[in-house]
Scaffold this motif. Structure first.
Motif: not given
Length: 51
Positions: A1-20
């Motif tokens: 899931m971590l890798h998938k979110i890093l690849v799919e989301k565009s900005s760092i803020a979106e990645k952090e939010k999706a991970l949370a």
């Protein structure tokens, strides 16, 4: 899931939010020298990835 979110989301803020939202406790998500690095905890385990 971590890798998938890093690849799919565009900005760092979106990645952090999706991970949370996925239940991770984000340690860091950062970009350096053209690569994306991330570390996050999930159920007491620290996961590290780079893309």
């Amino acid at each position: 899931m971590l890798h998938k979110i890093l690849v799919e989301k565009s900005s760092i803020a979106e990645k952090e939010k999706a991970l949370a939202e996925a239940g991770f406790t984000v340690d860091y998500v950062t970009e350096y020298d053209g690569r994306l690095y991330a570390a996050a905890f999930l159920e007491g385990v620290r996961l590290i990835d780079n893309v």
